[in-house]
Design an enzyme around this catalytic site. Structure first.
Site, PDB file in Angstrom:
ATOM      1  N   ASP A   1      43.788  38.902  42.459  1.00  0.00           N
ATOM      2  CA  ASP A   1      42.446  39.302  42.880  1.00  0.00           C
ATOM      3  C   ASP A   1      42.494  39.495  44.402  1.00  0.00           C
ATOM      4  OD1 ASP A   1      39.773  39.978  42.980  1.00  0.00           O
ATOM      5  OD2 ASP A   1      39.111  38.353  41.688  1.00  0.00           O
TER       6      ASP A   1
HETATM    7  C1  NOJ Z   1      36.993  40.563  43.537  1.00  0.00           C
HETATM    8  C2  NOJ Z   1      36.529  40.380  42.125  1.00  0.00           C
HETATM    9  O1  NOJ Z   1      36.719  39.045  41.714  1.00  0.00           O
HETATM   10  C3  NOJ Z   1      37.217  41.295  41.149  1.00  0.00           C
HETATM   11  O2  NOJ Z   1      36.617  41.146  39.887  1.00  0.00           O
HETATM   12  C4  NOJ Z   1      37.154  42.710  41.629  1.00  0.00           C
HETATM   13  O3  NOJ Z   1      37.706  43.591  40.689  1.00  0.00           O
HETATM   14  C5  NOJ Z   1      37.883  42.782  42.964  1.00  0.00           C
HETATM   15  N1  NOJ Z   1      37.212  41.925  43.923  1.00  0.00           N
HETATM   16  C6  NOJ Z   1      37.946  44.201  43.512  1.00  0.00           C
HETATM   17  O4  NOJ Z   1      36.730  44.583  44.011  1.00  0.00           O
END
Ligand code: NOJ
Length: 740
Positions: free
Chosen positions: A268
């Site tokens: 993430d």
């Molecule tokens: C953080 C989030 O937890 C995730 O779900 C998301 O896809 C990414 N950022 C990208 O924006």
């Protein structure tokens, strides 16, 4: 659909050959480059990014949605880098791109995998037209805590429903073949257990015993892997002390070894660097080591891999084979997407955003996502013929942005049709419509404008209140500890109630709310989640009876937040409560002794039931279930049994009903839930029609991870129920016996 089945080693596999060929020609810098995703949110590619791409030091970008910029980024990669490897272009396309569908929790309330698949298809087509080839959906974290803002992005509390919708969404996004036009790579997230963050506070710690992890949190991911999801994202949170991004047990043992996942694991956002902040490592170098050895192929939006992986290889701490395997996963996905053949986008090849088809699909899904929680004295549907005036009141009646919900980076607000607009259009000149916002927003504590709203309600035949939460109150990092209607909305409801005019409440929100303080003050209650672009026409059709509500709750609604987590498929405990062995705090004698109350598992002030149960949802039709039976009273392991019941529409209107099958394994090597959803069917029934609803259950469908953490069906007694919610009492029994 791409399957994950491994290709036998003696059959030539062109993709694997191309991957091997490319890998053999790559330098270490280029390999590390493929493991790096860069935030490209700026407009025209900045010089530093162009230089990185030319050097082969970028494998993917995120957050660029302009087709011209994306084509330019691809051109730099394909024409100006040494090996010409195209980029993965990622974007959060969570519940629509330009045309916004209901939030995933609302999608789950449709219990309609077909619609979810179709919605994902529309989203993929619109996103692909902009040059996006990878989305970070579906989010399939089991979510049992409505305080958690990201429950909005989930499919709710249930394992079976989440797995079914995970499959549907992956199929919709990826199409029949990843390389077909309009298909984009999906990403199952967040691996794993993120929904269990303590107190629903985003990013917090999770503690999930392995057996619960395997039986509850992992099955939707396994289903997504089995249907060929191209990528998977790690969880921000730590689980049993190890953050998802460094969790080799999850990423290597379970995902790769047990499930054979061949795709890309992406971290993430910045979560490799965050390993240090978690307190797992002392510096970024160690974080890179932990993440790559755990099995993270690509770092999202960070530079820890770029700064440290090469040195780790050169010092011998990381074997080049580990890097090669990660890079192969990335390259394989790019080949499967057909990016080497078609790196650029021809927008004309795809339907234009907001097309008639997209809007219709969004309307259909919004209509099916609305759950009618209450309808006293058949207040709904409203009859246009019998009304002369309607008061439309509340902060969300005419809020084109708020009705879209969380994660709508590219959503086109101009396409939104609000309930107020749609009701005006539907009623035309036949009925007077008075609109009073009454509150600036849902959080407002300014009650001055209530008076005018009360006057309007008094003067009209019916008051329709549009209440709930704006989009900002749910989603990532938007958790709440108090999940009542925010601001002074409850006061507004009471004031309108006092007019004596029938009150209909339509609530739009990103989570279940505690509604006990308003539910008695409304005659009818529709829970609409955040319905998206077509909220207005969908809700207007439901209010005025052009369509019957058919949504069912994908998550339990607590009476009080202190009951959380409250979910229907809990364990029995050794002291289960029942209506005759619980007591309410207000009924305790003045001088009661400690042992005089209860001695079962309940709350003195809230009892043990939710306000609205999982699977609940009313209809304008009247459905009756009867004659449940099993095809056989015993079933051998490896065989199947059919459970069926008669379903009758006893009303004079045609409507959809979601028939649900629940099972209970009475004794297991580990304790089993008191009920578990094991099947559901959305059916259309004509007036007076009776149908047989039949579910075929293979013993594999009843398998669970037992005391030894192996998946198996165990012999023993089972109960099965069929009905219109998790509270159905229509029951039959059968027994699983050992085969042979
Ligand atoms: C953080 C989030 O937890 C995730 O779900 C998301 O896809 C990414 N950022 C990208 O924006």
């Amino acid at each position: 659909m791409t399957k994950t089945t491994a290709v036998p080693s003696n059959v030539p596999n062109p993709v694997e050959q191309r991957v091997a060929d490319l890998l053999a020609r790559m330098t270490l810098t280029e390999k590390v480059g493929q493991m790096r995703q860069v935030n490209a949110s700026e407009g025209h590619p900045p010089d530093y990014l162009a230089a990185l791409i030319r050097a082969g030091s970028v494998g993917a970008v995120i957050n660029q949605a302009d087709v011209h910029v994306i084509n330019e980024l691809q051109r730099l990669a394909v024409e100006e880098s040494r090996l010409g490897i195209p980029l993965l272009v990622g974007r959060d396309v969570i519940h629509g791109f330009r045309t916004i569908f209901p939030i995933p929790l609302g999608q789950a309330a449709t219990w309609n995998p077909e619609l979810v698949r179709e919605g994902a298809r529309v989203a993929a087509l619109e996103a692909a037209a902009a040059g996006i080839n990878w989305t970070f959906a579906p989010m399939i974290d089991i979510a049992r805590d409505p305080r958690w803002g990201r429950i909005a992005e989930s499919f709710g509390e249930d394992v079976f429903l989440t797995a079914a919708l995970a499959v549907a969404m992956v199929e919709g996004l990826q199409g029949d073949d990843l390389s077909s036009p309009g298909s984009i790579a999906a990403c199952a997230k967040h691996f794993a257990g993120y929904g269990a963050v303590e107190s629903g506070c985003d990013y917090a710690t999770t503690n999930i015993p392995e057996n619960q992890l395997r039986n509850v949190y992992l099955p939707p991911f396994k289903a997504a892997v089995e249907v060929g999801v191209a990528t998977l994202m790690t969880s921000f949170s730590d689980i049993d002390g190890v953050p998802g991004t460094a969790n080799a047990f999850l990423l290597r043992q379970i995902l790769r070894n047990e499930w054979g996942f061949p795709g890309v694991v992406v971290s993430d956002w910045d979560s490799v660097h965050q390993l240090q902040i978690h307190g797992l490592t002392e510096n970024d170098g160690e974080s890179a080591f932990e993440a790559v050895t755990a099995g993270v192929d690509m770092e999202m939006a960070g530079d820890v891999y770029a700064n440290h992986l090469a040195a780790l290889v050169e010092s011998g701490r990381i074997a080049i084979g580990m890097i090669d395997a990660a890079v192969a996963n990335v390259l394989r996905t790019k080949f499967q997407l057909g990016l080497f053949e078609h790196p650029y986008v021809e927008p004309a090849a795809h339907p234009s955003p907001g097309s008639e088809h997209a809007l219709l699909a969004a309307k259909r899904m919004a209509a099916q996502s609305v759950v009618m929680l209450k309808n006293d004295s058949r207040t709904l549907p409203l009859s246009i013929q019998q009304l002369s005036s309607v008061a439309i009141i509340g902060p969300l009646a005419d809020a084109p942005y708020e009705q879209l919900g969380t994660w709508i980076f590219d959503g086109d607000v101009a396409l939104s049709v609000t309930p107020l607009e749609a009701i005006r259009t539907l009623l035309g000149d036949a009925v007077e419509v008075r609109h009073l916002r009454a509150m600036e927003n849902s959080r407002s504590r300014e009650t001055e404008a209530f008076n005018e709203a009360v006057e309007a309600a008094h003067a009209c035949d019916v008051a329709i209140l549009f209440l709930g939460e704006e989009s900002i109150l749910s989603g990532e990092a938007h958790s709440r500890a108090d999940i009542h209607l925010p601001g002074d909305q409850a006061k507004l409801v009471q004031r309108i109630r006092e007019t004596g005019t029938p009150v209909v409440a339509v609530i739009m929100a990103g989570r279940p709310l505690t509604l006990a303080n308003i539910v008695d003050d409304v005659d009818a209650l529709l829970f609409a989640w955040h319905p998206g672009t077509m909220a207005g026409p969908a809700i207007a059709d439901l209010l005025f009876g052009r369509e019957s509500p058919s949504g069912k709750l994908p998550v339990s609604f607590p009476r009080m937040v202190g009951q959380v987590p409250i979910y229907y498929s809990h364990k029995n405990s050794g002291k289960p409560p029942s209506p005759d062995n619980i007591v309410h705090i207000d009924d305790i004698d003045t001088f009661a002794e400690q042992t005089s109350v209860g001695m079962t598992s309940f709350h003195l002030d809230a009892g043990y039931t939710p306000l609205f149960a999982f699977g609940h949802g009313l209809s304008y039709a009247e459905f009756e279930y009867d004659h449940i039976r099993t095809g056989a009273h015993t079933v051998s392991i490896g065989d199947a049994v059919t459970i069926s019941a008669e379903l009758t529409n006893k009303s004079d209107i045609a409507a959809d009903e979601v028939a649900q099958l629940y099972v209970r394994d009475l004794a297991g090597s580990v304790t089993r839930p008191i009920r578990q959803l094991a099947g559901f069917q959305r059916l259309r029934l004509e007036p007076g029609q009776t149908v047989t609803v039949a579910f075929r259950l293979h013993t594999d469908d009843l398998a669970f991870y037992g005391r030894d953490q192996n998946l198996a069906a165990e012999p023993g007694e089972f109960h099965a129920w069929i009905g219109g919610s998790s509270e159905t009492e229509l029951r039959t029994e059968f027994r699983i016996v050992a085969s042979g």
